[in-house]
Design a protein around this motif. Structure first.
Motif, PDB file in Angstrom:
ATOM      1  N   VAL A 151      50.706 -70.846   9.394  1.00 20.86           N
ATOM      2  CA  VAL A 151      51.584 -71.349   8.357  1.00 20.86           C
ATOM      3  C   VAL A 151      50.823 -72.398   7.567  1.00 20.86           C
ATOM      4  O   VAL A 151      49.958 -73.081   8.103  1.00 20.86           O
ATOM      5  CB  VAL A 151      52.851 -71.960   8.988  1.00 20.86           C
ATOM      6  N   GLY A 152      51.117 -72.521   6.285  1.00 24.51           N
ATOM      7  CA  GLY A 152      50.519 -73.589   5.501  1.00 24.51           C
ATOM      8  C   GLY A 152      49.313 -73.137   4.712  1.00 24.51           C
ATOM      9  O   GLY A 152      49.007 -71.952   4.629  1.00 24.51           O
ATOM     10  N   ALA A 153      48.609 -74.110   4.158  1.00 22.02           N
ATOM     11  CA  ALA A 153      47.538 -73.832   3.205  1.00 22.02           C
ATOM     12  C   ALA A 153      46.294 -73.306   3.909  1.00 22.02           C
ATOM     13  O   ALA A 153      46.088 -73.534   5.086  1.00 22.02           O
ATOM     14  CB  ALA A 153      47.206 -75.098   2.433  1.00 22.02           C
ATOM     15  N   ASN A 154      45.484 -72.595   3.133  1.00 22.32           N
ATOM     16  CA  ASN A 154      44.157 -72.153   3.566  1.00 22.32           C
ATOM     17  C   ASN A 154      44.159 -71.440   4.921  1.00 22.32           C
ATOM     18  O   ASN A 154      43.510 -71.877   5.877  1.00 22.32           O
ATOM     19  CB  ASN A 154      43.207 -73.361   3.622  1.00 22.32           C
ATOM     20  N   PRO A 155      44.849 -70.324   5.014  1.00 22.62           N
ATOM     21  CA  PRO A 155      44.956 -69.636   6.295  1.00 22.62           C
ATOM     22  C   PRO A 155      43.607 -69.145   6.823  1.00 22.62           C
ATOM     23  O   PRO A 155      43.416 -69.079   8.036  1.00 22.62           O
ATOM     24  CB  PRO A 155      45.886 -68.457   5.986  1.00 22.62           C
ATOM     25  N   TYR A 156      42.674 -68.805   5.928  1.00 19.06           N
ATOM     26  CA  TYR A 156      41.376 -68.329   6.428  1.00 19.06           C
ATOM     27  C   TYR A 156      40.622 -69.445   7.133  1.00 19.06           C
ATOM     28  O   TYR A 156      39.933 -69.224   8.117  1.00 19.06           O
ATOM     29  CB  TYR A 156      40.543 -67.708   5.301  1.00 19.06           C
ATOM     30  N   GLN A 157      40.764 -70.670   6.627  1.00 22.48           N
ATOM     31  CA  GLN A 157      40.147 -71.800   7.321  1.00 22.48           C
ATOM     32  C   GLN A 157      40.803 -71.976   8.686  1.00 22.48           C
ATOM     33  O   GLN A 157      40.119 -72.198   9.693  1.00 22.48           O
ATOM     34  CB  GLN A 157      40.292 -73.072   6.476  1.00 22.48           C
ATOM     35  N   GLN A 158      42.123 -71.847   8.736  1.00 25.98           N
ATOM     36  CA  GLN A 158      42.827 -71.960  10.015  1.00 25.98           C
ATOM     37  C   GLN A 158      42.390 -70.859  10.978  1.00 25.98           C
ATOM     38  O   GLN A 158      42.209 -71.102  12.172  1.00 25.98           O
ATOM     39  CB  GLN A 158      44.343 -71.847   9.796  1.00 25.98           C
ATOM     40  N   ALA A 159      42.229 -69.648  10.437  1.00 21.40           N
ATOM     41  CA  ALA A 159      41.800 -68.530  11.283  1.00 21.40           C
ATOM     42  C   ALA A 159      40.398 -68.798  11.825  1.00 21.40           C
ATOM     43  O   ALA A 159      40.097 -68.525  12.983  1.00 21.40           O
ATOM     44  CB  ALA A 159      41.830 -67.228  10.482  1.00 21.40           C
ATOM     45  N   TYR A 160      39.556 -69.356  10.968  1.00 19.06           N
ATOM     46  CA  TYR A 160      38.201 -69.702  11.386  1.00 19.06           C
ATOM     47  C   TYR A 160      38.240 -70.771  12.482  1.00 19.06           C
ATOM     48  O   TYR A 160      37.564 -70.664  13.506  1.00 19.06           O
ATOM     49  CB  TYR A 160      37.398 -70.188  10.186  1.00 19.06           C
ATOM     50  N   ASP A 161      39.047 -71.798  12.256  1.00 16.27           N
ATOM     51  CA  ASP A 161      39.140 -72.898  13.225  1.00 16.27           C
ATOM     52  C   ASP A 161      39.656 -72.406  14.575  1.00 16.27           C
ATOM     53  O   ASP A 161      39.301 -72.942  15.622  1.00 16.27           O
ATOM     54  CB  ASP A 161      40.060 -74.005  12.695  1.00 16.27           C
ATOM     55  N   LYS A 162      40.517 -71.411  14.517  1.00 16.49           N
ATOM     56  CA  LYS A 162      41.124 -70.884  15.748  1.00 16.49           C
ATOM     57  C   LYS A 162      40.241 -69.817  16.395  1.00 16.49           C
ATOM     58  O   LYS A 162      40.480 -69.411  17.534  1.00 16.49           O
ATOM     59  CB  LYS A 162      42.485 -70.273  15.390  1.00 16.49           C
ATOM     60  N   GLY A 163      39.219 -69.372  15.668  1.00 15.14           N
ATOM     61  CA  GLY A 163      38.301 -68.391  16.250  1.00 15.14           C
ATOM     62  C   GLY A 163      38.925 -67.032  16.465  1.00 15.14           C
ATOM     63  O   GLY A 163      38.631 -66.354  17.451  1.00 15.14           O
ATOM     64  N   VAL A 164      39.789 -66.580  15.549  1.00 14.42           N
ATOM     65  CA  VAL A 164      40.410 -65.264  15.721  1.00 14.42           C
ATOM     66  C   VAL A 164      39.348 -64.175  15.658  1.00 14.42           C
ATOM     67  O   VAL A 164      38.293 -64.342  15.051  1.00 14.42           O
ATOM     68  CB  VAL A 164      41.484 -64.972  14.642  1.00 14.42           C
ATOM     69  N   LYS A 165      39.626 -63.066  16.304  1.00 16.30           N
ATOM     70  CA  LYS A 165      38.683 -61.943  16.358  1.00 16.30           C
ATOM     71  C   LYS A 165      39.122 -60.789  15.465  1.00 16.30           C
ATOM     72  O   LYS A 165      38.415 -59.786  15.347  1.00 16.30           O
ATOM     73  CB  LYS A 165      38.524 -61.458  17.800  1.00 16.30           C
ATOM     74  N   LEU A 166      40.304 -60.904  14.885  1.00 16.26           N
ATOM     75  CA  LEU A 166      40.805 -59.891  13.951  1.00 16.26           C
ATOM     76  C   LEU A 166      41.462 -60.576  12.768  1.00 16.26           C
ATOM     77  O   LEU A 166      42.169 -61.567  12.964  1.00 16.26           O
ATOM     78  CB  LEU A 166      41.887 -59.014  14.613  1.00 16.26           C
ATOM     79  N   ILE A 167      41.243 -60.081  11.556  1.00 16.41           N
ATOM     80  CA  ILE A 167      42.050 -60.530  10.430  1.00 16.41           C
ATOM     81  C   ILE A 167      42.616 -59.297   9.742  1.00 16.41           C
ATOM     82  O   ILE A 167      42.002 -58.236   9.756  1.00 16.41           O
ATOM     83  CB  ILE A 167      41.252 -61.384   9.419  1.00 16.41           C
ATOM     84  N   GLY A 168      43.795 -59.450   9.148  1.00 10.65           N
ATOM     85  CA  GLY A 168      44.470 -58.266   8.647  1.00 10.65           C
ATOM     86  C   GLY A 168      45.196 -58.480   7.339  1.00 10.65           C
ATOM     87  O   GLY A 168      45.095 -59.541   6.699  1.00 10.65           O
ATOM     88  N   ALA A 169      45.891 -57.442   6.936  1.00 14.96           N
ATOM     89  CA  ALA A 169      46.683 -57.498   5.702  1.00 14.96           C
ATOM     90  C   ALA A 169      47.936 -56.658   5.891  1.00 14.96           C
ATOM     91  O   ALA A 169      47.939 -55.678   6.638  1.00 14.96           O
ATOM     92  CB  ALA A 169      45.874 -56.974   4.527  1.00 14.96           C
ATOM     93  N   THR A 170      48.992 -57.069   5.197  1.00 15.64           N
ATOM     94  CA  THR A 170      50.281 -56.383   5.244  1.00 15.64           C
ATOM     95  C   THR A 170      50.758 -56.104   3.820  1.00 15.64           C
ATOM     96  O   THR A 170      50.774 -57.005   2.991  1.00 15.64           O
ATOM     97  CB  THR A 170      51.330 -57.270   5.967  1.00 15.64           C
ATOM     98  N   ALA A 171      51.131 -54.868   3.551  1.00  7.29           N
ATOM     99  CA  ALA A 171      51.764 -54.528   2.274  1.00  7.29           C
ATOM    100  C   ALA A 171      53.244 -54.298   2.536  1.00  7.29           C
ATOM    101  O   ALA A 171      53.602 -53.677   3.540  1.00  7.29           O
ATOM    102  CB  ALA A 171      51.134 -53.277   1.675  1.00  7.29           C
ATOM    103  N   HIS A 172      54.083 -54.821   1.651  1.00  2.04           N
ATOM    104  CA  HIS A 172      55.529 -54.719   1.894  1.00  2.04           C
ATOM    105  C   HIS A 172      56.287 -54.697   0.569  1.00  2.04           C
ATOM    106  O   HIS A 172      55.758 -55.091  -0.471  1.00  2.04           O
ATOM    107  CB  HIS A 172      55.999 -55.908   2.738  1.00  2.04           C
ATOM    108  N   TYR A 173      57.532 -54.239   0.617  1.00  2.00           N
ATOM    109  CA  TYR A 173      58.412 -54.353  -0.536  1.00  2.00           C
ATOM    110  C   TYR A 173      58.891 -55.792  -0.637  1.00  2.00           C
ATOM    111  O   TYR A 173      59.136 -56.452   0.384  1.00  2.00           O
ATOM    112  CB  TYR A 173      59.622 -53.429  -0.396  1.00  2.00           C
ATOM    113  N   VAL A 174      59.041 -56.262  -1.858  1.00  2.00           N
ATOM    114  CA  VAL A 174      59.496 -57.630  -2.072  1.00  2.00           C
ATOM    115  C   VAL A 174      61.018 -57.660  -2.071  1.00  2.00           C
ATOM    116  O   VAL A 174      61.654 -56.855  -2.755  1.00  2.00           O
ATOM    117  CB  VAL A 174      58.949 -58.171  -3.406  1.00  2.00           C
ATOM    118  N   THR A 175      61.579 -58.568  -1.274  1.00  2.00           N
ATOM    119  CA  THR A 175      63.032 -58.748  -1.236  1.00  2.00           C
ATOM    120  C   THR A 175      63.375 -60.155  -1.699  1.00  2.00           C
ATOM    121  O   THR A 175      62.491 -60.977  -1.955  1.00  2.00           O
ATOM    122  CB  THR A 175      63.589 -58.524   0.179  1.00  2.00           C
TER     123      THR A 175
END
Lengths: 292, 292, 292, 292
Positions: C206-230
């Protein structure tokens, strides 16, 4: 998203008979001359009497001599005693690669597009095609397009024209579905510098229209292989491969479309590995130090 | 995690020349006899003059006649007019499949383990092996193990023993790395009922020690193919395929180990599709209605 | 490689309470009016009292009445008795979708490029952006580009301009990294017609700069989601998702670059499913009848 | 297929502030004492002032001193001057890890099975469970099973029993779906030595029955994360992650089954990386030097 070139980055590739002390020798040499190593990937084929492969990235700003002198010193002090085959590449010096293409545009556009978006650190001096069809697409990207038709009778002459264009202008060639076979003479001028892409299947299919054969056989995977071009007709050292899942719902045409998607992805991956000096050719095969 | 068998579930598989009205006819027939369709997957190879394939799941509790009578009525009222090849299977009647194995235990244990955990709806009446090695492993799972050695001279006799064991006891056979070639006669008794697994490569390698060849060639992917066994030595209709990524860091032995991981995954997937009646063989290929 | 539109193809999507006889009714109706069904994909959520979903492709050349009359007849004779929600789409009538974009060009160019290569059956009447940056790129593809700046004070006015442009001109909108939140009013005019793409992580950040957060957390997967806007800020019904493997070698910037690669692939897949009428929205989720 | 332990293999892991000359120092030291380096993987977080990480494999047969003396010399001559955190592990000394489990058997059996097949170089001295259910399965593999029930009132006492069993008997613990939270005190005794596996989703779901939530939300991917256990309840440093594709056809129960397949694969991969000394913990994240 941009692939900013690191102007201070150099890459060293080494192959030699394995024996104790190689890494110590190389890294001590670099350290003594002010090079800071930022990445090192090493592989030996065997604990005893194997072959030693290494890729090493270092920073050049604090070198105590010119690049040229460093290379000379490395040759005599390190490479010769260890019987190394070696290369040093500087990221600041972009590689120049021509694209050869026929009529299929998928692999061709993939490379042009990624280069335009700075995703591939590469200069494309020109495009050569045996067909005029993709001239307009090339112009969109501002790259000169040379249409050099090839027939059985004019092949020699055509290759002479191509060589004249390439000479001193390119470091290598990307065959983005170029449907002509290059002569042994042509290939011998760019050893491990010409990258080709072709479809691959499990099992393999020989002869015309492989996608129709794959359809008839009901394969569940179709793939692509990128490799360096060598003089014999057989496939040269493999650089990258990938597959995609298919089913009975896909027509032979749809298999071809999906196959082209894999082809362009795999070609782009191979070209990137080549541009980043990640590949050492070892006889009939490659060592690819991928960025994982 | 358990694969609870739905005792009310029936599955109908149909192949016939495509023409308008097939689905209407089939589904009206089922509805008129109280069957509730819960899943229908259909595929035509072409809008005009293609072949029609369909897999359909229905619930049997409210049928207005016995299963046997329903099948008879279906045969005369629906299947014959449309020239259908068809089968109805009932989930409550578990398939009985023998496992044939030699010395490699990876594919063999994968099937035993998944069956033991109720992940594969299957009865394994016994195991046949040309070696004694895996007897103890089989006993762990409580499955009888018949050691039937095979030499060039005793092959005929050995197959006779196997057939005697199989007759009326099994619906099909899983070749979990059984390193003997079954005779044409044997195979002809279980058409599209014997599932085999073998390694696959891009490109394909002929001859002995394919993993060593793959290593020498520096392939970047190794794979496996599961297929039905047919009478000629060539690979029969492909059911499932998969690959795994490898690199120069993997020795030929490690390639073999990774290859076995793919083999057991692919075999289990193929066996599951067979047990769930998801496969229609169409000449040299399969239509697999996978659960996506 | 081209996505040739099949001018005779129609697609029918149905949602209704499940009960016996639906498929029989629908397919008999179509057959009686000369429609040839070439693909049918059906799913029920439960054997008893579930919801019934179906996607069906049929050929129109031999219909015995106009498309309009067929729809009217279907509505009264089939849809009403079974309380169906339903739509019929004709492949010949390409969908018109505007692209909204800010400054990131990756998802934007992916759609333009695939449309230009006939890989997405789609008309793009115009592009709207709150920044002028991508005007030239749009012009390359010959698509009008409307620069409509948005500030907190001008948001209402800006949206009015956008709506005026969209009204009667587009069937839907692709948000290709459009960094403004559309108002509830705007969204309500295009229910299940606006497709958005955003990055996704395991775990979520949650919050700003999620890629930096992902880097800081050392995740091993990053992804994307496509969805309809509600209408609410939460993510709407998911259409497609994918991930890519990363490691400690990737900087936060490199993660962002790889994330953008996934974003454009996933967005293209979602847009294609939308254009081919493969999606039924079911409350907060989707049923996507993919071409496997 | 067997994971034969290389009795001569040692592994060195190093973390320290980056500066020029580290690799030269380390490798010269090893060479001077007769160690032959066979694999070296190095990573710096930044060209300037970054953190330096290295994993290095070497052969011990020609060492000129005992392992113990080598370690002492390394500590004073190399590690201290560079302010290194470091470890040396010997492949011949198998790690001893207990398995903690509750009722789910999938992750538990995966580890036992792979260990039994010599695919994981590991000794499992015993299993601890808060339930009796898996006792028989453990006995199949010949591993002692301690049933230690845990209630809110007996938790402290139960943990004391577990610690008594573990003390001096194990180097670490595998939580194979152990559904109790270990106390801070317990965890603090095995820093970066306890590996846990749990499901992961895009987006994340909080609260009970996450698979039902994932089903309700219609996610298209479900995944798993393996991590080291730390003292706070939040997830510790991530070791491995993976996902699997799902669709509307999968019930919440089927999602759980597929999720368990991913869980056991990811756990096995994380345990293997741990056993092969491929992981350096760096604050809240890991550097995993994978065998690619």
């Amino acid at each position: 998203m941009k692939h900013a070139v690191d102007a201070n980055l150099a890459r060293l590739l080494i192959t030699c008979p394995d024996r104790p002390g190689i890494i110590a020798k190389v890294t001590t040499f670099l350290k003594d001359h002010g090079a800071n190593i930022t990445d090192l990937d090493q592989h030996s084929t065997d604990p005893e009497n194997g072959t030693f492969f290494m890729r090493l990235e270092f920073q050049t700003p604090h070198l105590d001599m010119s690049n040229q002198n460093l290379e000379q010193a490395f040759a005599t002090q390190v490479a010769e005693p260890f019987k190394m085959q070696w290369q040093i590449h500087y990221a600041a010096k972009l590689k120049k690669m021509a694209i050869f293409v026929s009529k299929y545009d998928h692999a061709f556009l993939e490379i042009l597009w990624r280069q335009a978006r700075n995703e591939l650190p590469l200069i494309i001096p020109f495009i050569i095609s045996n067909h005029p069809d993709l001239k307009k697409a090339a112009e969109h990207f501002g790259v000169p397009y040379h249409h050099i038709p090839v027939t059985q009778n004019t092949k020699k002459e055509a290759e002479a024209k191509m060589l004249a264009l390439c000479e001193n202008q390119v470091d290598g060639i990307i065959l983005a579905r170029y449907m002509q076979i290059l002569s042994e003479d042509f290939v011998s001028r760019y050893p491990n510098k010409i990258i080709n892409i072709h479809h691959s299947f499990l099992p393999a299919f020989v002869g015309a229209n492989p996608y129709q054969q794959a359809y008839d056989k009901g394969v569940k995977l179709i793939g692509a292989t990128a490799h360096y071009v060598t003089q014999d007709l057989d496939m040269g050292p493999i650089i990258a491969q990938d597959v995609i899942r298919v089913s009975h719902r896909h027509s032979a045409d749809k298999l071809r479309e999906l196959g082209q998607d894999v082809e362009r992805t795999v070609l782009a991956r191979a070209v990137r590995a080549h541009l980043e000096d990640r590949i050492i050719v070892d006889g009939t095969k490659t060592v690819v130090f991928e960025q994982h």
